[in-house]
Design an enzyme around this catalytic site. Structure first.
Site, PDB file in Angstrom:
ATOM      1  N   ASP A  10       0.870  -1.183   0.000  1.00 19.82           N
ATOM      2  CA  ASP A  10       0.000   0.000   0.000  1.00 19.82           C
ATOM      3  C   ASP A  10       0.902   1.227   0.000  1.00 19.82           C
ATOM      4  O   ASP A  10       2.103   1.134   0.264  1.00 19.82           O
ATOM      5  CB  ASP A  10      -0.900  -0.003   1.254  1.00 19.82           C
ATOM      6  CG  ASP A  10      -1.801   1.238   1.319  1.00 19.82           C
ATOM      7  OD1 ASP A  10      -2.300   1.675   0.265  1.00 19.82           O
ATOM      8  OD2 ASP A  10      -1.993   1.781   2.426  1.00 19.82           O
ATOM      9  N   SER A  11       0.294   2.382  -0.237  1.00 22.41           N
ATOM     10  CA  SER A  11       1.052   3.635  -0.165  1.00 22.41           C
ATOM     11  C   SER A  11       1.483   3.926   1.274  1.00 22.41           C
ATOM     12  O   SER A  11       2.217   4.878   1.496  1.00 22.41           O
ATOM     13  CB  SER A  11       0.188   4.784  -0.668  1.00 22.41           C
ATOM     14  OG  SER A  11      -0.937   4.923   0.177  1.00 22.41           O
ATOM     15  N   CYS A  73      -4.489  -1.296  -2.028  1.00 26.15           N
ATOM     16  CA  CYS A  73      -4.613   0.143  -2.242  1.00 26.15           C
ATOM     17  C   CYS A  73      -5.535   0.350  -3.441  1.00 26.15           C
ATOM     18  O   CYS A  73      -5.247  -0.164  -4.535  1.00 26.15           O
ATOM     19  CB  CYS A  73      -3.213   0.696  -2.539  1.00 26.15           C
ATOM     20  SG  CYS A  73      -3.170   2.441  -2.977  1.00 26.15           S
ATOM     21  N   GLU A 151      -1.763   8.842   8.058  1.00 27.76           N
ATOM     22  CA  GLU A 151      -0.323   8.498   8.094  1.00 27.76           C
ATOM     23  C   GLU A 151       0.363   9.170   9.289  1.00 27.76           C
ATOM     24  O   GLU A 151       1.331   8.667   9.823  1.00 27.76           O
ATOM     25  CB  GLU A 151       0.365   8.932   6.789  1.00 27.76           C
ATOM     26  CG  GLU A 151       0.044   8.058   5.588  1.00 27.76           C
ATOM     27  CD  GLU A 151       0.694   6.671   5.648  1.00 27.76           C
ATOM     28  OE1 GLU A 151       1.865   6.586   6.021  1.00 27.76           O
ATOM     29  OE2 GLU A 151      -0.004   5.687   5.346  1.00 27.76           O
ATOM     30  N   CYS A 183     -10.884   3.633  -0.076  1.00 23.22           N
ATOM     31  CA  CYS A 183      -9.449   3.776   0.195  1.00 23.22           C
ATOM     32  C   CYS A 183      -9.155   2.932   1.432  1.00 23.22           C
ATOM     33  O   CYS A 183      -9.920   2.982   2.404  1.00 23.22           O
ATOM     34  CB  CYS A 183      -9.135   5.250   0.459  1.00 23.22           C
ATOM     35  SG  CYS A 183      -7.475   5.563   1.084  1.00 23.22           S
ATOM     36  N   HIS A 185      -7.066   3.201   3.689  1.00 26.52           N
ATOM     37  CA  HIS A 185      -6.776   3.944   4.925  1.00 26.52           C
ATOM     38  C   HIS A 185      -8.075   4.244   5.697  1.00 26.52           C
ATOM     39  O   HIS A 185      -8.061   4.414   6.914  1.00 26.52           O
ATOM     40  CB  HIS A 185      -6.110   5.291   4.619  1.00 26.52           C
ATOM     41  CG  HIS A 185      -4.639   5.207   4.296  1.00 26.52           C
ATOM     42  ND1 HIS A 185      -4.164   4.650   3.132  1.00 26.52           N
ATOM     43  CD2 HIS A 185      -3.545   5.637   4.992  1.00 26.52           C
ATOM     44  CE1 HIS A 185      -2.837   4.740   3.126  1.00 26.52           C
ATOM     45  NE2 HIS A 185      -2.433   5.328   4.237  1.00 26.52           N
TER      46      HIS A 185
END
Ligand code: DGL
Length: 262
Positions: A10-11, A73, A151, A183, A185
């Protein structure tokens, strides 16, 4: 090959929401997770850039012997998975906003989709919403600023709440009764979202569906780990590993978290 790990990338830390579902369903599988936090967010990058990041992550996972890669992602899936499937000879599992189940269940015929700009502008997202959103109003909202807040482990901050309130308003005004989290996240925002949304709005995320699909594809390819032992897990981040640790919660036996420059 069966004992080789499943690769997940994932990012950043968001894909741990997918890792948790995969580990719950397939506890004997070994996994390697890459958090490309140094390059997060992917959501405002060009398609070409997202493809380059996805190639870099995939090649590292292949070097580490992964038998299958989960692109955990939405942004990387919708922009890069067809490229990955064309160029590498292993199975890939992706994640896309779950419009289909939301559209099927919606009574108000209005579904909200919260996702990154990269996902919402992709061709794959457009074809999925055209194919499955028949007769349904889909209210799209770019979640600008949410990934950097997550993040930075600011899930509960007043800034996050203000942004979510702003993003939910147009969807609620249109009458949405299902909110699709597009997403990986965003599942970490569910407690805050539940505080903000009326009770009748159902939140849909695709984590469990991705885990089921991973299991099915491993089985179809004869790749299930036949070991009787619990799997080993290695998590790599190219940024501060304490953030990754905090999202993993109970870091148990067999779980290692390391910094790696990739
Ligand atoms: N977890 C990524 C996704 O599912 C976040 C994208 C980003 O880094 O902007 O889209």
């Amino acid at each position: 090959m069966n004992n080789h790990p499943i690769g997940i990338f994932d990012s950043g830390v968001g894909g741990t929401s997918i890792w948790k579902e995969i580990n719950a369903l397939l506890p004997k599988e070994n996994t390697i997770y890459l958090a490309d936090s140094k390059n997060a967010p992917y959501g405002n990058k060009s398609e070409e850039q997202i493809v380059q990041y996805s190639i870099k992550n995939t090649e590292l996972l292949l070097e580490k012997g992964c038998k299958l890669v989960v692109v955990a992602c939405n942004t990387a899936t919708t922009n890069a998975i067809s490229h990955l499937r064309r160029n590498y000879g292993i199975p890939f599992i992706g994640i896309e906003p779950a419009i289909k189940p939301a559209a099927l269940k919606s009574q108000s015929k209005t579904v909200g989709v919260l996702a990154t700009k990269g996902t919402l502008t992709s061709n794959l997202f457009h074809s999925t919403s055209e194919n499955h959103g028949n007769g349904i109003k889909i209210v799209e909202q770019v979640g600008t600023g949410l990934v950097p807040l997550i993040e930075g482990a600011n899930v509960d901050s007043s800034e996050t709440k203000v942004l979510l309130e702003k993003y939910m308003k147009p969807m609620l005004d249109e009458g949405m009764d299902h909110l699709v989290l597009g997403c990986t996240h965003y599942p970490y925002l569910i407690p805050v979202l539940k505080e903000l949304l009326p009770e009748h709005v159902e939140i849909i995320d695709s984590g469990q569906a991705v885990a089921r699909q991973t299991k099915a594809v491993l089985e179809q390819n004869g790749l299930r780990n036949s070991s009787h032992k619990i799997g080993k897990h290695h998590f790599y981040s190219n940024s501060d590993i304490s953030t990754l640790k905090s999202f993993l919660g109970n870091v148990g036996i067999g779980m290692e978290i390391s910094y790696l420059d990739f």
